[in-house]
Write an enzyme that holds these catalytic residues in place. Structure first.
Site, short mmCIF file in Angstrom:
data_model
loop_
_atom_site.label_atom_id
_atom_site.label_comp_id
_atom_site.label_asym_id
_atom_site.label_seq_id
_atom_site.Cartn_x
_atom_site.Cartn_y
_atom_site.Cartn_z
N HIS A 84 -1.77 3.30 16.23
CA HIS A 84 -1.38 4.19 15.13
C HIS A 84 -0.56 5.37 15.62
CE1 HIS A 84 -3.18 2.62 11.43
NE2 HIS A 84 -4.08 2.05 12.22
N LYS A 109 -12.43 -5.95 -11.92
CA LYS A 109 -11.82 -4.76 -11.32
C LYS A 109 -12.83 -3.73 -10.82
CE LYS A 109 -7.68 -5.50 -14.09
NZ LYS A 109 -6.72 -5.01 -15.09
N GLU A 129 1.79 1.91 5.31
CA GLU A 129 0.92 2.22 6.45
C GLU A 129 1.53 1.69 7.73
OE1 GLU A 129 -3.48 1.26 8.35
OE2 GLU A 129 -3.10 0.78 6.25
N ASP A 153 -2.08 -8.22 -10.15
CA ASP A 153 -2.71 -7.05 -10.77
C ASP A 153 -3.34 -6.22 -9.66
OD1 ASP A 153 -4.37 -5.22 -12.09
OD2 ASP A 153 -4.75 -6.61 -13.73
#
Length: 403
Positions: free
Chosen positions: A397, A231, A101, A306
């Site tokens: 951006h 998760k 990004e 993870d």
């Protein structure tokens, strides 16, 4: 000599399975190359970049990946220096961040510069635990309550059974113990040292459940009943915490807010209230923040954590207020950040290097790592809130994300 063509033809015919290729080759690199060639042929594609990597695939295939064909590359940049005043992390740090990004690292870097000029960010670890919550089926609600009572009255026995399985894990409590109809959901809570500990606590919990079943006849439906909660975003993890629960805070002098962040304390406070607090509330969001996932995700991918735990790590609350003298108080609270500095993906070559950049690879480093993460999240969050307050987000951006 390995006959690559013969193995590929047998794969196509279904005579050999993808997971079995290693049996027919001399080493892991041959197996990876044959598996990749097979995929190229059956998908009519060209795998060029996945085949270029420096990690030790033999080591990774033993504990990190099955049926490998290569490795994905994500650009890694550096933000910093970031001055941290923590109990474990003290001094200035450079943080490796993996992301595609554009403008993200530039924004985090601005936050780091602001924090460092303001004297540093204070970081604290509020709690440290890992959880596993099985689901148990009783014959009736009466029996379910009896099982609940047995767990409460025999904690020491369950603790002993669990801790036999691990050198580093300690069962500190079983709470809450929820009863729904005839189902029982006990939440086993452990400390796990420098390991993230999910596998550790699963094995330990199963040992305790074996004792529970033997003593009470309880029927364990599943070792995870989703009250852990692993998760997935959840209110219980927001309240109770999971992994490392972290807070970082700073007071940024008024003149630095105006000079470095091109905004004011009042404007940043209003954006935080209207966006992160009210906006999140009316949308039913569990994360009362602007972008924790950006910093958590970039650090996790760089350091071999993870990646699914980015979901949990993005939970949290940003607070901001104007001091009487016009300075800005700014804080981030992250209740659920499961991380490790040993085990799992941390031993992969690139992950180890990124951890070593921060001085946090290996044993007795996880709390230092946690405080660096908290400071980095605050840096990114502060910079974004200032950009929104000043109306600079779209411009940044456009300039950095659309080359």
């Amino acid at each position: 000599m390995v006959n690559e063509r013969e193995i590929i033809d047998k794969l196509k015919a279904g005579e050999i399975k993808l997971r079995e290729i290693e049996k027919y080759t001399d080493n892991i690199d041959q197996a990876v190359a044959i598996r990749r060639k097979f995929i190229e042929e059956v998908s009519n594609s060209k795998i060029e970049h996945l085949s270029n990597y420096s990690i030790d695939m033999e080591s990774a295939s033993k504990k990190n990946i099955e049926q490998p064909i290569g490795a994905v590359q994500i650009p890694v940049g550096i933000a910093g220096p970031l001055k941290i005043k923590g109990d474990y992390a003290q001094g200035e740090f450079y943080i490796p961040l993996a992301t595609s990004e554009g403008a993200l690292i530039a924004s985090i870097n601005r936050g780091c510069s602001t924090i460092t000029e303001a004297g540093g960010v204070t970081t604290k670890i509020i709690s440290d635990k890992m959880t596993r919550a099985p689901v148990i089926k009783a014959k009736s609600v009466t029996d379910a309550l009896e099982i609940k009572a047995w767990i409460e009255n025999n904690f020491k026995e369950l603790k002993k059974a669990a801790e036999v399985t691990t050198r580093h894990g300690m069962l500190i409590k079983i709470d809450p113990i929820l009863v729904v109809g005839r189902y029982v959901y006990p939440r086993f809570v452990f400390t796990t040292g420098d390991s993230m500990g999910m596998n550790m606590v699963t094995i330990a919990t199963e040992a305790a459940l074996s004792l529970l079943s033997h003593k009470t006849g309880a029927h364990v439906i599943a070792s995870s009943g989703n009250v852990c909660v692993d998760k997935k975003p959840s209110s219980i993890n927001m309240v109770e915490g999971r992994g490392k629960s972290l807070v970082a805070e700073i007071i940024v002098p008024k003149e630095i807010v105006e000079k470095k962040l091109k905004s004011t304390s009042e404007a940043i406070v209003e954006v935080n209230t209207s966006k992160n607090l009210i906006g999140s509330a009316i949308s039913g969001s569990m994360g009362f923040n602007a972008q924790y996932a950006n910093m958590i995700g970039a650090i996790f991918l760089a350091t071999g954590q993870d990646e699914a735990h980015i979901v949990e790590g993005s939970l949290g609350i940003t607070t901001a207020s104007r001091e009487e003298n016009g300075d800005l108080y700014f804080s981030v609270t992250l209740p659920d950040v499961p991380i490790a500095t040993v085990g799992g993906g941390t031993s992969i070559g690139t992950a180890r290097e990124c951890l070593e950049i921060m001085g946090v690879y290996g044993n007795e480093k996880v709390h230092k790592f946690a405080e660096i993460i908290a400071g980095t999240v605050l840096a990114g969050e502060l910079s974004l809130m200032a950009a929104l307050a000043a109306g600079h987000l779209a411009r940044a951006h456009k300039e950095l994300g659309r080359a």
